[in-house]
Scaffold this motif. Structure first.
Motif, PDB file in Angstrom:
ATOM      1  N   TRP A  77       4.375  -0.123  -9.421  1.00 21.64           N
ATOM      2  CA  TRP A  77       4.467  -1.087  -9.058  1.00 21.64           C
ATOM      3  C   TRP A  77       5.441  -2.583  -8.548  1.00 21.64           C
ATOM      4  N   GLN A  78       6.566  -1.818  -8.501  1.00 22.55           N
ATOM      5  CA  GLN A  78       7.607  -3.024  -7.728  1.00 22.55           C
ATOM      6  C   GLN A  78       7.440  -2.449  -5.861  1.00 22.55           C
ATOM      7  N   ILE A  79       7.282  -0.897  -5.588  1.00 22.36           N
ATOM      8  CA  ILE A  79       7.115  -0.841  -4.180  1.00 22.36           C
ATOM      9  C   ILE A  79       5.194  -1.763  -4.011  1.00 22.36           C
ATOM     10  N   LEU A  80       4.186  -1.269  -4.544  1.00 23.58           N
ATOM     11  CA  LEU A  80       2.925  -1.722  -3.997  1.00 23.58           C
ATOM     12  C   LEU A  80       2.759  -3.585  -4.124  1.00 23.58           C
ATOM     13  N   ARG A  81       3.365  -4.342  -4.843  1.00 25.18           N
ATOM     14  CA  ARG A  81       3.286  -5.550  -5.581  1.00 25.18           C
ATOM     15  C   ARG A  81       4.141  -6.321  -4.296  1.00 25.18           C
ATOM     16  N   LYS A  82       4.643  -4.990  -3.374  1.00 25.98           N
ATOM     17  CA  LYS A  82       5.297  -6.289  -1.884  1.00 25.98           C
ATOM     18  C   LYS A  82       4.576  -6.479  -0.971  1.00 25.98           C
ATOM     19  N   HIS A 113       0.642  -5.292   4.237  1.00 24.99           N
ATOM     20  CA  HIS A 113      -0.781  -6.007   4.106  1.00 24.99           C
ATOM     21  C   HIS A 113      -1.872  -5.927   3.324  1.00 24.99           C
ATOM     22  N   ILE A 114      -1.559  -5.025   2.143  1.00 25.90           N
ATOM     23  CA  ILE A 114      -2.486  -4.682   1.230  1.00 25.90           C
ATOM     24  C   ILE A 114      -2.312  -4.833   0.055  1.00 25.90           C
ATOM     25  N   LYS A 115      -3.385  -5.642  -1.176  1.00 26.38           N
ATOM     26  CA  LYS A 115      -3.183  -6.500  -2.321  1.00 26.38           C
ATOM     27  C   LYS A 115      -3.082  -5.017  -2.943  1.00 26.38           C
ATOM     28  N   PHE A 116      -2.633  -5.047  -3.491  1.00 28.18           N
ATOM     29  CA  PHE A 116      -2.842  -4.092  -4.773  1.00 28.18           C
ATOM     30  C   PHE A 116      -2.247  -5.262  -6.430  1.00 28.18           C
ATOM     31  N   ARG A 117      -3.542  -4.728  -7.109  1.00 29.07           N
ATOM     32  CA  ARG A 117      -3.831  -5.783  -8.681  1.00 29.07           C
ATOM     33  C   ARG A 117      -2.955  -4.412  -9.594  1.00 29.07           C
ATOM     34  N   ARG A 118      -2.537  -5.424 -10.574  1.00 32.58           N
ATOM     35  CA  ARG A 118      -2.012  -3.976 -11.303  1.00 32.58           C
ATOM     36  C   ARG A 118      -2.946  -4.439 -12.761  1.00 32.58           C
ATOM     37  N   GLN A 119      -3.550  -3.525 -13.772  1.00 28.63           N
ATOM     38  CA  GLN A 119      -4.355  -3.431 -14.702  1.00 28.63           C
ATOM     39  C   GLN A 119      -4.968  -4.744 -14.974  1.00 28.63           C
ATOM     40  N   HIS A 120      -6.033  -3.621 -13.918  1.00 33.15           N
ATOM     41  CA  HIS A 120      -7.360  -4.696 -13.458  1.00 33.15           C
ATOM     42  C   HIS A 120      -8.200  -4.033 -14.491  1.00 33.15           C
ATOM     43  N   ALA A 139       4.121   5.961  -2.744  1.00 35.52           N
ATOM     44  CA  ALA A 139       3.429   4.557  -2.250  1.00 35.52           C
ATOM     45  C   ALA A 139       3.183   4.971  -0.990  1.00 35.52           C
ATOM     46  N   ASP A 140       3.940   5.447  -0.362  1.00 33.16           N
ATOM     47  CA  ASP A 140       3.805   5.605   1.522  1.00 33.16           C
ATOM     48  C   ASP A 140       1.919   6.517   1.487  1.00 33.16           C
ATOM     49  N   SER A 141       1.852   7.677  -0.045  1.00 34.72           N
ATOM     50  CA  SER A 141       0.611   7.977   0.751  1.00 34.72           C
ATOM     51  C   SER A 141      -0.190   6.790   0.380  1.00 34.72           C
ATOM     52  N   ILE A 142      -0.059   6.457  -0.989  1.00 35.65           N
ATOM     53  CA  ILE A 142      -1.550   5.107  -1.075  1.00 35.65           C
ATOM     54  C   ILE A 142      -1.611   4.481   0.108  1.00 35.65           C
TER      55      ILE A 142
END
Length: 99
Positions: A9-14, A18-25, A89-92
């Motif tokens: 999350w520390q990486i994806l939240r940035k 330009h992809i918006k990730f949601r957590r605990q959705h 994170a890069d692969s995602i």
């Protein structure tokens, strides 16, 4: 959130790429670790417990229900995230931008 989820999350939240990730959705009666609404992509970080008891069958039933809702599920081993969260994170992000 588990440690692997926090590290990712520390990486994806940035919003890399330009992809918006949601957590605990929440989706239906389930909660996805991470979700990309625009791609209908759920990302699950699987720890050791996912291989025990009836958990594999429950995960399979969950994935089938999510697929019936048009949601793809990407499962990633927690050990992979712990070993190299940036690479995961890069692969995602590459998967998301290729979709």
């Amino acid at each position: 959130m588990s440690l692997p989820e926090v590290l990712l999350w520390q990486i994806l939240r940035k919003q890399p790429g330009h992809i918006k990730f949601r957590r605990q959705h929440p989706i239906g009666r389930y909660i996805l670790d991470f979700y990309v609404l625009e791609l209908k992509l759920g990302i699950e970080i699987d720890g050791e417990a996912h291989g025990m008891d009836d958990r594999p069958e429950r995960d399979e039933a969950r994935d089938r229900w999510l697929a019936s809702q048009g949601i793809r599920v990407l499962r990633i081993a927690a050990t992979d995230v712990l070993a190299d969260p940036a690479a995961v994170a890069d692969s995602i992000v590459r998967l998301c931008t290729a979709s």
